[in-house]
Scaffold this active site. Structure first.
Site, PDB file in Angstrom:
ATOM      1  N   LYS A   1       0.622  -1.234  -0.137  1.00  0.00           N
ATOM      2  CA  LYS A   1       0.105  -0.056   0.092  1.00  0.00           C
ATOM      3  C   LYS A   1       0.757   1.103   0.002  1.00  0.00           C
ATOM      4  O   LYS A   1       0.516   2.294  -0.581  1.00  0.00           O
ATOM      5  CB  LYS A   1      -1.188  -0.059   0.968  1.00  0.00           C
ATOM      6  CG  LYS A   1      -2.045  -1.185   0.985  1.00  0.00           C
ATOM      7  CD  LYS A   1      -3.523  -0.687   1.358  1.00  0.00           C
ATOM      8  CE  LYS A   1      -4.411  -1.683   1.013  1.00  0.00           C
ATOM      9  NZ  LYS A   1      -5.701  -1.857   1.734  1.00  0.00           N
TER      10      LYS A   1
ATOM     11  N   LYS B   1     -11.162  -4.750  -4.187  1.00  0.00           N
ATOM     12  CA  LYS B   1     -12.244  -4.126  -4.527  1.00  0.00           C
ATOM     13  C   LYS B   1     -11.678  -2.809  -4.432  1.00  0.00           C
ATOM     14  O   LYS B   1     -12.647  -1.757  -5.123  1.00  0.00           O
ATOM     15  CB  LYS B   1     -13.270  -4.183  -3.044  1.00  0.00           C
ATOM     16  CG  LYS B   1     -12.595  -3.661  -1.855  1.00  0.00           C
ATOM     17  CD  LYS B   1     -13.971  -3.551  -0.742  1.00  0.00           C
ATOM     18  CE  LYS B   1     -13.593  -4.533   0.393  1.00  0.00           C
ATOM     19  NZ  LYS B   1     -12.595  -4.110   1.072  1.00  0.00           N
TER      20      LYS B   1
ATOM     21  N   LYS C   1      -3.692  -9.925  -6.652  1.00  0.00           N
ATOM     22  CA  LYS C   1      -4.940 -10.270  -5.879  1.00  0.00           C
ATOM     23  C   LYS C   1      -6.278  -9.376  -6.358  1.00  0.00           C
ATOM     24  O   LYS C   1      -5.902  -8.583  -6.813  1.00  0.00           O
ATOM     25  CB  LYS C   1      -4.818 -10.041  -4.202  1.00  0.00           C
ATOM     26  CG  LYS C   1      -6.021 -10.412  -3.609  1.00  0.00           C
ATOM     27  CD  LYS C   1      -5.614  -9.966  -2.217  1.00  0.00           C
ATOM     28  CE  LYS C   1      -6.149  -8.574  -1.956  1.00  0.00           C
ATOM     29  NZ  LYS C   1      -6.897  -8.331  -0.762  1.00  0.00           N
TER      30      LYS C   1
END
Ligand code: ATP
Ligand code: LTN
Length: 333
Positions: A117, A202, A199
């Protein structure tokens, strides 16, 4: 500590950082729904975790309400589990601060989610993104949870939770239960439809990379048609065929067939037929979820009432642990 002493405590969480995907469903939420009655179960919409990346306030508000409704539509039943929003139970933030003193800079720096992130949101590597796993440890330890059902990407965070708990117990005596991670045999890591080395997520900028549990049937069919495969045109499970293997995993998770049976079913058929079959299995699984969601959204007052009742139940369960921890540390009441 559990109100129902006869059952083990299970805890899990999901971020309202977008509309839940098929990955969230197969890796986590479906199992929560299946297992909820076997445990003293708590499921939490972790809004405080979601703000570790910048969120637009109106969108976040909407994602929290919709997220709560989706969890109920996926089968989480407020009568059989404790379903709540993280920020409604201040004990999570309180315990998180306290546990921060028992988490090391070095171990937090090694967390893959933080590394990923901070690359992805390089202009906002904030302190909360770094201490994210401490709040997650607080979520779990607050309820003395024994089992944490998650997708495989969260395994490292649950291990860190155990390390923090072990350290704390070592200093102050037995205080926290050590949680075990649980993930499904098939579906613990569903990959992006457009880049099967990544992965399914969302918060991906490209909605074509994921199936949202609320996508309409024709959208789902289109997304599968565009899913990346390879040029071999043979349905075979193999690490050198990540796209096809991912679609096979989705199909296996939904139909409970093993890979050999799926290979046999599509022997001699092209990817067109295969993708159509996978898409149809997904459409049929998600159809009732979407229908229940739309019904629930008709009644926002009921949703809010469930939200607040869930928070009250959770706050009561959280109280004894927070009290015990503050005493152990030496804070005065
Ligand atoms: P974000 O994109 O905002 O990071 P996410 O889609 O990764 O979100 P989370 O809220 O972080 O979702 O995860 C909720 C649960 O779903 C966790 O248990 C996580 O392990 C699981 N999960 C997330 N993505 C997948 C996936 N692709 N396959 C299987 N499980 C998944
Ligand atoms: N970090 C998790 C969400 C999460 C969670 C938790 C999962 C927050 N707190 C406690 C299990 C238990 C994620 O990003 N999926």
């Amino acid at each position: 500590m559990a109100a129902d002493k006869s059952k083990q405590v299970m805890f899990s969480g999901i971020q309202p950082s977008g509309i839940f995907t098929l990955g969230n469903y197969l890796g986590a939420v479906r199992n929560w729904s299946v297992m909820q009655s076997d445990f003293d179960s708590l499921f939490c919409l972790v809004d405080l975790h979601a703000i570790t990346v910048r969120q637009d306030p109106a969108t976040l508000r909407e994602n929290i309400m919709r997220g709560f409704a989706v969890l109920m539509a996926c089968g989480l039943d407020p009568e059989r589990c404790t379903l709540f929003v993280q920020s409604h139970v201040p004990a999570h933030s309180q315990l998180s601060w306290l546990l921060g003193a028992y988490a090391q800079f070095g171990e937090l720096s090694r967390m893959t989610q933080f590394k990923d992130k901070s690359q992805r949101y390089a202009d906002n590597i904030n302190a909360a993104l770094f201490t994210y796993p401490v709040l997650m440890a607080a979520d779990i330890l607050l309820y003395q949870a024994e089992l944490v059902p998650v997708g495989i990407d969260q395994k490292q965070h649950v291990e860190l939770t155990r390390d923090i708990a072990t350290r704390f117990n070592g200093i102050y005596g037995d205080t926290f239960t050590l949680p075990d991670v649980y993930f499904p045999k098939v579906g613990a890591k569903i990959m992006s439809l457009l880049d099967p080395t990544k992965k399914m997520s969302k918060s991906d900028d490209n909605p074509g990379s994921y199936v949202a549990v609320l996508d309409e049937p024709d959208v789902i069919i289109k997304k599968f048609r565009r899913a990346v495969t390879d040029s071999e045109a043979r349905v075979r499970f193999s690490p050198d065929k990540p796209g096809v293997s991912n679609l096979m995993t989705i199909y296996a998770a939904l139909t409970e067939r093993d890979m050999a049976a799926i290979e046999a079913e599509f022997e001699g058929k092209g990817y067109g037929d295969f993708k159509q079959a996978v898409a149809e299995a997904v459409v049929e699984t998600l159809r009732p979820v979407r229908r229940r969601f739309l019904d629930l959204m008709e009644n926002p007052d009921y949703l809010l009432e469930c939200c607040h009742k869930g928070a009250e139940k959770a706050a009561k369960k959280a109280e004894p642990t927070l009290k015990l921890v503050t005493e152990r540390i030496g804070l005065i009441g």
